[in-house]
Scaffold this motif. Structure first.
Motif, PDB file in Angstrom:
ATOM      1  N   PHE A  98       2.286 -65.730 -10.105  1.00 15.99           N
ATOM      2  CA  PHE A  98       3.021 -64.600  -9.543  1.00 15.99           C
ATOM      3  C   PHE A  98       3.754 -64.981  -8.258  1.00 15.99           C
ATOM      4  CE2 PHE A  98      -0.637 -62.943 -11.888  1.00 15.99           C
ATOM      5  CZ  PHE A  98       0.011 -62.138 -12.814  1.00 15.99           C
ATOM      6  N   ALA A  99       3.997 -66.263  -8.075  1.00 18.39           N
ATOM      7  CA  ALA A  99       4.664 -66.750  -6.868  1.00 18.39           C
ATOM      8  C   ALA A  99       5.834 -67.651  -7.263  1.00 18.39           C
ATOM      9  CB  ALA A  99       3.674 -67.514  -5.978  1.00 18.39           C
ATOM     10  N   PRO A 100       7.014 -67.085  -7.507  1.00 20.26           N
ATOM     11  CA  PRO A 100       8.130 -67.898  -8.023  1.00 20.26           C
ATOM     12  C   PRO A 100       8.589 -68.997  -7.078  1.00 20.26           C
ATOM     13  CG  PRO A 100       8.868 -65.689  -7.406  1.00 20.26           C
ATOM     14  CD  PRO A 100       7.378 -65.672  -7.365  1.00 20.26           C
ATOM     15  N   PHE A 101       8.524 -68.757  -5.773  1.00 21.63           N
ATOM     16  CA  PHE A 101       8.940 -69.803  -4.836  1.00 21.63           C
ATOM     17  C   PHE A 101       7.982 -70.995  -4.925  1.00 21.63           C
ATOM     18  CE2 PHE A 101      11.306 -66.261  -3.290  1.00 21.63           C
ATOM     19  CZ  PHE A 101      12.403 -66.781  -2.619  1.00 21.63           C
ATOM     20  N   ALA A 102       6.694 -70.719  -4.945  1.00 22.19           N
ATOM     21  CA  ALA A 102       5.716 -71.802  -5.070  1.00 22.19           C
ATOM     22  C   ALA A 102       5.831 -72.482  -6.423  1.00 22.19           C
ATOM     23  CB  ALA A 102       4.304 -71.238  -4.880  1.00 22.19           C
ATOM     24  N   ALA A 103       6.063 -71.703  -7.490  1.00 16.96           N
ATOM     25  CA  ALA A 103       6.193 -72.283  -8.828  1.00 16.96           C
ATOM     26  C   ALA A 103       7.402 -73.209  -8.907  1.00 16.96           C
ATOM     27  CB  ALA A 103       6.315 -71.174  -9.869  1.00 16.96           C
ATOM     28  N   GLY A 104       8.506 -72.813  -8.293  1.00 18.65           N
ATOM     29  CA  GLY A 104       9.704 -73.645  -8.323  1.00 18.65           C
ATOM     30  C   GLY A 104       9.486 -74.996  -7.669  1.00 18.65           C
ATOM     31  N   ILE A 105       8.827 -74.997  -6.513  1.00 22.07           N
ATOM     32  CA  ILE A 105       8.598 -76.256  -5.790  1.00 22.07           C
ATOM     33  C   ILE A 105       7.551 -77.112  -6.488  1.00 22.07           C
ATOM     34  CG2 ILE A 105       7.750 -77.258  -3.643  1.00 22.07           C
ATOM     35  CD1 ILE A 105      10.555 -76.142  -3.414  1.00 22.07           C
ATOM     36  N   PHE A 106       6.376 -76.535  -6.782  1.00 21.48           N
ATOM     37  CA  PHE A 106       5.281 -77.317  -7.361  1.00 21.48           C
ATOM     38  C   PHE A 106       5.641 -77.883  -8.730  1.00 21.48           C
ATOM     39  CE2 PHE A 106       2.056 -74.854  -4.672  1.00 21.48           C
ATOM     40  CZ  PHE A 106       1.999 -75.888  -3.751  1.00 21.48           C
ATOM     41  N   ALA A 107       6.210 -77.041  -9.582  1.00 17.69           N
ATOM     42  CA  ALA A 107       6.502 -77.486 -10.944  1.00 17.69           C
ATOM     43  C   ALA A 107       7.668 -78.466 -10.979  1.00 17.69           C
ATOM     44  CB  ALA A 107       6.799 -76.290 -11.838  1.00 17.69           C
ATOM     45  N   THR A 108       8.570 -78.405 -10.002  1.00 21.22           N
ATOM     46  CA  THR A 108       9.648 -79.390  -9.949  1.00 21.22           C
ATOM     47  C   THR A 108       9.098 -80.769  -9.618  1.00 21.22           C
ATOM     48  OG1 THR A 108      11.221 -77.694  -9.245  1.00 21.22           O
ATOM     49  CG2 THR A 108      11.839 -79.979  -8.843  1.00 21.22           C
ATOM     50  N   ILE A 109       8.092 -80.805  -8.754  1.00 21.10           N
ATOM     51  CA  ILE A 109       7.468 -82.092  -8.427  1.00 21.10           C
ATOM     52  C   ILE A 109       6.741 -82.647  -9.636  1.00 21.10           C
ATOM     53  CG2 ILE A 109       5.742 -83.224  -6.958  1.00 21.10           C
ATOM     54  CD1 ILE A 109       6.359 -81.114  -4.828  1.00 21.10           C
ATOM     55  N   ASP A 110       5.929 -81.820 -10.277  1.00 17.24           N
ATOM     56  CA  ASP A 110       5.179 -82.285 -11.446  1.00 17.24           C
ATOM     57  C   ASP A 110       4.520 -81.074 -12.107  1.00 17.24           C
ATOM     58  OD1 ASP A 110       3.923 -83.838 -13.327  1.00 17.24           O
ATOM     59  OD2 ASP A 110       2.207 -84.302 -12.063  1.00 17.24           O
ATOM     60  N   GLY A 111       4.817 -80.846 -13.373  1.00 11.62           N
ATOM     61  CA  GLY A 111       4.115 -79.781 -14.059  1.00 11.62           C
ATOM     62  C   GLY A 111       4.963 -78.848 -14.894  1.00 11.62           C
ATOM     63  N   GLN A 112       6.228 -79.173 -15.164  1.00 10.15           N
ATOM     64  CA  GLN A 112       7.052 -78.327 -16.005  1.00 10.15           C
ATOM     65  C   GLN A 112       6.539 -78.356 -17.444  1.00 10.15           C
ATOM     66  OE1 GLN A 112      11.221 -79.370 -15.539  1.00 10.15           O
ATOM     67  NE2 GLN A 112      10.851 -79.982 -13.434  1.00 10.15           N
ATOM     68  N   SER A 113       6.613 -77.221 -18.103  1.00 13.18           N
ATOM     69  CA  SER A 113       6.197 -77.140 -19.494  1.00 13.18           C
ATOM     70  C   SER A 113       6.941 -75.999 -20.166  1.00 13.18           C
ATOM     71  CB  SER A 113       4.685 -76.912 -19.598  1.00 13.18           C
ATOM     72  OG  SER A 113       4.350 -75.623 -19.116  1.00 13.18           O
TER      73      SER A 113
END
Length: 619
Positions: free
Chosen positions: A240-255
C-alpha cells in the motif's frame, strides 16, 4: 460572476480541461524531460565513451569480446541504474504535479469558482489527471527513445537493448501512474496541502516500517519464522506504499504479479477518487480533513511502527524493556501525530479511543505469536509429500557455494539438498526433535537474536515450498548445542555432502593454485598442474566424506598448535563451465563464470589432504 456558458457534452468538457491543464504545466514537462536527460542519456553517453576508450587500450581482447562486453555494460546500465534514476525523478514529479493540478481543492475561493462553472466534476478530475499522466509519461518515453538511439549509434544489438528498455520503461510508467493517483486520492481526502503531504509521507513511510517491525518481532518470538526475510517479500512490504514499491522493486524485485497488483490498485484509486470527488463538499476546503480515513490510517501505522520499533531497541536490555518500549513509544508517537494533524491538543482525548484499538490489537497479535500462530511452529510436512529438502546449517564454513559471471553478478548458489526418500524421513524426524526442544519453553517469549539460522526448505510434490528457520539466541537456548547431534547425522548422508561444496561440481583444471597455512608457516602459494589439481580434488572430497574438514563440522574441536592446516583454493578467472552437474546447476547459463575462493581447515594430520600435501613437500 455567474457563467452563462453551458456544455452538456462530457467529452468536450474533458478535452477542454485536459488541454488547459496541459498548457499550464508545459514548463513542468520540459523540466521533467531535462532532469531525465541529465540522469540517464547524458550519464550513459559519458559512461559508454569512457568504457569504449578503456577497452580500446586493452590489447588482450578481440573485437568480438570488446563488442560483447560493451553490449553487456550497456544492458547493465539500462537494467539497473537507468530505471532507478528515472523512477526517483518521476516520483518527485508525481508529488509536484499533483499539487500544481489539484491544489485548488484546498482553497475555498478557487474551489468555489471552479465548481460554479458548468463543468461536471468527473470531467474536471479526469481532465487534470490525464494531463498529469501525460506530463509524467511523455518525458519517460523520450528518455527511453534517447537511450535506444544511443545504443544504435554505438552498434549495440537492438533486439537485446529494446527488450530491456521496454520492460523497464513499462515499470516506471506503471509506478508513476500509481504514485500520482495515490497523491490525487490524498488531495481529495484532505482539506489542506500540508495534510495531503503528511498523509502521503505517513503511509509510504509508516507502512513499510510497520511490516519490518512485525517481521522482526515474529522472528524473535516464533520458532521457525525468518524475520530477516522481509525484503524477499516486496509485495507485502510495499503493498500500500507506491513510492516505496517504485524504489524497492526497481532495485530488485519486479514481477508480473506485482505489476498486476499495482495496475489494479491504480484503477481502484482512480475510481475511488471519482466517487470521493462527487461527494466532497466544497466547504471542506481548508479544513483538516474532508474525509478522516487517511488520518486514521497514518496515525495507526505510525503509532504501531513507533511502538514496536522503540520496543525492539529496548529489547536488547531485557524482555520487559520491549513492553515498556512498545507502551511509551506508541503513546508518544500517537500524541505527536494527533497534535500535528489537529494543530494542537483539542481532539487528543477523543483520539485515545484509536490508541486503545492499537493496544488491543497488539495484545491479540502478541498472544497469537507466542502460542505458535495457530500451529505454524509445529507444522512439518509428511515425508511422502516432499520431493526434496534443502538444509542450510547456521554455520557452513568457508566452502565455495556461489557462482558469479564475469561481471561478478551472482548466477547461482549451491545449497545442500536431500532427495533420497529415506534421508528425507530422517530430516523430517530431526526437525521434529528440534521443534520439541523449542516447545519445552511454551508459550514462547521474546529473545535477542545473536546468530545465523538453521534453515529447512521443503520442496513439496504439489509445487509449494515450505521454509523454517531456527535461530541462535542470547538466552540459555544454544542453537549450536541443540543441533550438534542433528548435524552429525546429517553430515553422514553422502548426498548432503556432495551438494554442500562446489568442489564436487567443477573440473580439476578449474583449480589454479592454493595458499597453504600451517602452525609453522603462513601463506605459501603453490600452482597446481592438471595432475596435482585432480589429486587434491579427490583428497578434499574424501575428507569431506570422512568429516575431517573442520569447516564441515559444528563440533567444538580445540586443535593443538602443531596440528593445524588451512588451505585456500583459488579458482581460475572467467573460465568456461564444463561437466553436466555444473551446467545443470547453472540452469542454462552459457557465459563464463567465477567461483569464490574456498577455505578448508584440518586438525587431523592423518587426513587424506594433509598426507597428500606432506607427500608433495608443501607443508
Amino acid at each position: 460572476m455567474t457563467s452563462t456558458t453551458s456544455s452538456l457534452n462530457g467529452s468536450r468538457q474533458f478535452s477542454q480541461i485536459y488541454l488547459w491543464s496541459l498548457r499550464k504545466n508545459i514548463g513542468m514537462a520540459a523540466l521533467h524531460a531535462l532532469l531525465l536527460f541529465l540522469v540517464n542519456p547524458l550519464i550513459l553517453l559519458i559512461s559508454l565513451s569512457g568504457q569504449k576508450s578503456s577497452m580500446e587500450l586493452d590489447s588482450h581482447l578481440t573485437a568480438a569480446e570488446k563488442a560483447e562486453r560493451f553490449s553487456e555494460y550497456y544492458s547493465s546500465f539500462v537494467d539497473h541504474m537507468a530505471p532507478f534514476l528515472a523512477m526517483f525523478v518521476v516520483l518527485v514529479f508525481c508529488a509536484v504535479l499533483c499539487v500544481n493540478l489539484f491544489s485548488y481543492l484546498q482553497n475555498k475561493r478557487s474551489v468555489d469558482l471552479l465548481h460554479a462553472l458548468p463543468v461536471r466534476r468527473e470531467s474536471m478530475l479526469l481532465g487534470r489527471w490525464f494531463a498529469g499522466i501525460t506530463v509524467l509519461f511523455v518525458p519517460v518515453l523520450l528518455d527511453c527513445l534517447s537511450m535506444w538511439i544511443i545504443s544504435a549509434a554505438y552498434g549495440i544489438p537492438a533486439a537485446a537493448s529494446m527488450q530491456t528498455l521496454f520492460l523497464q520503461m513499462l515499470w516506471v510508467l506503471l509506478m508513476g501512474a500509481a504514485a500520482f493517483t495515490f497523491c490525487v486520492f490524498m488531495m481529495l481526502c484532505t482539506g489542506t496541502t500540508l495534510d495531503a503531504v503528511l498523509s502521503a509521507l505517513g503511509i509510504n513511510g509508516g507502512y513499510p516500517l510497520l511490516i519490518i517491525c512485525v517481521y522482526t518481532v515474529a522472528g524473535l518470538l516464533l520458532p521457525g519464522f525468518n524475520g530477516e526475510d522481509v525484503f524477499q517479500h516486496l509485495g507485502i512490504l510495499t503493498a500500500f506504499a507506491p513510492f516505496a514499491a517504485g524504489i524497492f522493486a526497481t532495485i530488485d524485485g519486479q514481477s508480473v504479479w506485482l505489476a498486476l497488483w499495482w495496475l489494479a490498485v491504480t484503477l481502484l484509486l482512480l475510481a475511488g477518487s471519482i466517487l470521493l470527488y462527487r461527494r466532497r463538499r466544497s466547504e471542506t476546503a481548508e479544513d483538516n480533513f474532508a474525509i478522516p480515513l487517511p488520518k486514521i490510517a497514518v496515525r495507526f501505522l505510525l503509532t504501531a511502527a513507533g511502538g514496536l520499533g522503540f520496543g525492539l531497541i529496548l529489547n536488547t536490555s531485557s524482555m520487559s524493556g520491549f513492553f515498556f518500549g512498545v507502551l511509551f513509544g506508541s503513546f508518544a508517537t500517537h500524541v505527536v501525530v494527533e497534535a500535528v494533524y489537529s494543530r494542537g491538543f483539542r481532539y487528543m482525548k477523543k483520539s485515545m479511543m484509536w490508541y486503545g484499538i492499537f493496544v488491543v490489537m497488539f495484545i491479540a497479535c502478541y498472544g497469537v505469536l507466542c502460542t505458535g500462530l495457530f500451529g505454524y511452529d509445529t507444522r512439518v510436512p509428511n515425508a511422502s509429500e516432499v520431493e526434496s529438502v534443502s538444509v542450510i546449517p547456521y554455520y557452513s564454513g568457508d566452502h565455495s557455494t556461489q557462482i558469479v559471471d564475469d561481471h561478478w553478478n551472482q548466477i547461482a548458489e549451491l545449497t545442500p539438498t536431500i532427495r533420497d526418500s529415506e534421508n528425507i524421513k530422517t530430516v523430517v524426524n530431526l526437525q521434529q526433535n528440534i521443534i520439541q526442544k523449542y516447545r519445552s519453553r511454551y508459550p514462547y517469549r521474546l529473545k535477542n537474536h545473536m546468530g545465523g539460522g538453521l534453515t529447512f526448505s521443503y520442496k513439496l510434490k504439489n509445487g509449494k515450498v515450505m521454509t523454517r528457520v531456527y535461530q541462535s539466541y542470547s538466552d540459555d537456548m544454544d542453537l549450536n548445542e541443540m543441533v550438534q547431534p542433528f548435524y552429525k547425522e546429517l553430515s553422514g548422508m553422502r548426498e548432503y555432502v556432495e551438494t554442500s561444496d562446489l568442489i564436487f561440481y567443477v573440473q580439476p583444471d578449474s583449480m589454479e593454485s592454493i595458499d597453504v597455512y600451517t602452525a609453522q608457516a603462513q601463506g605459501k602459494t603453490h600452482v597446481l598442474d592438471a595432475e596435482k589439481a585432480q589429486q587434491l580434488q579427490e583428497a578434499v572430497k574424501q575428507d569431506l566424506y570422512d568429516k575431517e574438514v573442520n569447516g564441515n563440522d559444528l563440533s567444538d574441536q580445540k586443535a593443538a598448535t602443531d596440528r593445524y592446516l588451512s588451505i585456500s583454493v583459488d579458482y581460475r578467472e572467467n573460465f568456461v563451465p564444463e561437466g553436466e552437474k555444473l551446467k545443470a546447476l547453472l540452469g542454462g547459463y552459457q557465459g563464463r563464470i567465477n567461483i569464490q575462493n574456498a577455505n578448508y581447515v584440518w586438525n587431523d594430520d592423518s587426513s587424506a589432504t594433509w598426507n597428500l600435501l606432506a607427500q608433495w613437500g608443501w607443508l
